[in-house]
Motif scaffolding. Structure first.
Motif, PDB file in Angstrom:
ATOM      1  N   THR A   1       0.848  -1.240  -0.064  1.00 36.37           N
ATOM      2  CA  THR A   1       0.062  -0.185  -0.152  1.00 36.37           C
ATOM      3  C   THR A   1       0.800   1.284   0.316  1.00 36.37           C
ATOM      4  OG1 THR A   1      -0.104  -0.127   2.333  1.00 36.37           O
ATOM      5  CG2 THR A   1      -1.966  -1.194   1.247  1.00 36.37           C
TER       6      THR A   1
ATOM      7  N   ASN B   1      -7.564  10.916  -1.742  1.00 36.40           N
ATOM      8  CA  ASN B   1      -8.584   9.768  -1.648  1.00 36.40           C
ATOM      9  C   ASN B   1      -8.389   8.908  -3.067  1.00 36.40           C
ATOM     10  OD1 ASN B   1     -10.158  10.837   0.151  1.00 36.40           O
ATOM     11  ND2 ASN B   1     -11.136  12.389  -1.198  1.00 36.40           N
ATOM     12  N   GLU B   2      -7.520   9.274  -3.950  1.00 40.56           N
ATOM     13  CA  GLU B   2      -7.191   8.338  -5.038  1.00 40.56           C
ATOM     14  C   GLU B   2      -6.177   6.984  -4.427  1.00 40.56           C
ATOM     15  OE1 GLU B   2      -4.681   8.446  -8.971  1.00 40.56           O
ATOM     16  OE2 GLU B   2      -6.008  10.245  -8.759  1.00 40.56           O
TER      17      GLU B   2
ATOM     18  N   ARG C   1      -6.038   6.117  -1.204  1.00 38.30           N
ATOM     19  CA  ARG C   1      -6.602   5.371  -0.431  1.00 38.30           C
ATOM     20  C   ARG C   1      -7.603   4.545  -1.070  1.00 38.30           C
ATOM     21  NH1 ARG C   1      -8.047  10.761   2.393  1.00 38.30           N
ATOM     22  NH2 ARG C   1      -6.587  10.892   4.215  1.00 38.30           N
ATOM     23  N   GLU C   2      -8.194   4.736  -2.304  1.00 38.26           N
ATOM     24  CA  GLU C   2      -9.047   3.925  -3.119  1.00 38.26           C
ATOM     25  C   GLU C   2      -7.768   2.727  -3.839  1.00 38.26           C
ATOM     26  OE1 GLU C   2     -11.134   5.688  -6.185  1.00 38.26           O
ATOM     27  OE2 GLU C   2     -12.240   7.075  -4.591  1.00 38.26           O
ATOM     28  N   LYS C   3      -6.847   3.180  -4.060  1.00 38.82           N
ATOM     29  CA  LYS C   3      -5.801   2.222  -4.673  1.00 38.82           C
ATOM     30  C   LYS C   3      -5.352   1.549  -3.364  1.00 38.82           C
ATOM     31  CE  LYS C   3      -3.655   5.065  -8.498  1.00 38.82           C
ATOM     32  NZ  LYS C   3      -2.508   5.585  -8.884  1.00 38.82           N
TER      33      LYS C   3
ATOM     34  N   GLU D   1      -7.002   0.257  -0.988  1.00 39.32           N
ATOM     35  CA  GLU D   1      -8.353  -0.615  -0.635  1.00 39.32           C
ATOM     36  C   GLU D   1      -8.246  -1.700  -1.561  1.00 39.32           C
ATOM     37  OE1 GLU D   1     -11.083  -2.496   1.517  1.00 39.32           O
ATOM     38  OE2 GLU D   1      -9.798  -0.681   2.031  1.00 39.32           O
ATOM     39  N   LEU D   2      -8.158  -1.480  -2.857  1.00 39.34           N
ATOM     40  CA  LEU D   2      -7.878  -2.430  -4.006  1.00 39.34           C
ATOM     41  C   LEU D   2      -6.783  -3.444  -3.730  1.00 39.34           C
ATOM     42  CD1 LEU D   2      -8.744  -0.251  -7.347  1.00 39.34           C
ATOM     43  CD2 LEU D   2     -10.435  -2.200  -6.140  1.00 39.34           C
TER      44      LEU D   2
END
Length: 174
Positions: free
Chosen positions: A41, A54-55, A57-59, A61-62
């Motif tokens: 991460t 936010n981008e 954080r989304e990456k 999470e994936l």
């Protein structure tokens, strides 16, 4: 290893075998897990804009979901090792039957202190005999009932495997 263990390892775990010079000397085999494909991460820095954070954080999470899938596959594979290794003689004898080859010599596998199984294979059939030790009287009674019922149930099932229960006399083929 001579009763199909090495063949099973070569077929199912070849990519997990550690080279002899790196393996632990006190063990016959050392398996490795390659974690290089597991992504990491990214850190959200204070200097990032809210949109960039936010981008990330989304990456992340994936990435966590991908890691979970990878870890589950690894855990499942390694948790099956003992099952695969202990069943290697059965696997080898079954392959001999499928290929109509008589290359399998009968073997005895001790899998617990007072329990073992024997594998007999020819070019036409495969026989596995299990010795189970039930030390408790209640367990013995339940096992006897279950195995006798299992033997009787063959009458209702077409092409059922042969099941023979011996509780007093040792089987002749062992």
């Amino acid at each position: 290893m001579e009763n199909g263990g090495q063949l099973m390892i070569d077929e199912l775990y070849k990519d997990c075998i550690l080279s002899e010079e790196l393996s632990l000397k006190e063990f016959n085999i050392t398996l490795k897990i390659d974690a290089s494909g597991v992504g990491k991460t990214l850190k959200v820095k204070k200097t990032m804009t809210e949109e960039e954070a936010n981008e990330i954080r989304e990456k992340n999470e994936l990435m966590r979901k991908e890691r979970e899938v990878i870890c589950e596959k690894i855990a499942s594979r390694f948790s099956s090792f003992k099952r695969d290794f202990m069943s290697a003689p059965i696997r080898l004898a079954a392959k001999g039957v499928l290929e109509s080859k008589q290359q399998f010599k009968p073997c005895q596998i001790d899998y617990r202190k007072d329990e073992r199984f024997w594998v007999f294979g020819t070019d036409k059939d495969l026989s596995v005999t299990f010795e189970m030790n039930f030390s408790e009287e209640t367990d013995q009674a339940l096992a006897r009932i279950f195995l006798l019922e299992l033997n009787d149930s063959k009458r209702n099932v077409m092409n059922a495997p042969v099941i023979i229960y011996h509780d007093k006399v040792f089987p002749e083929n062992v």
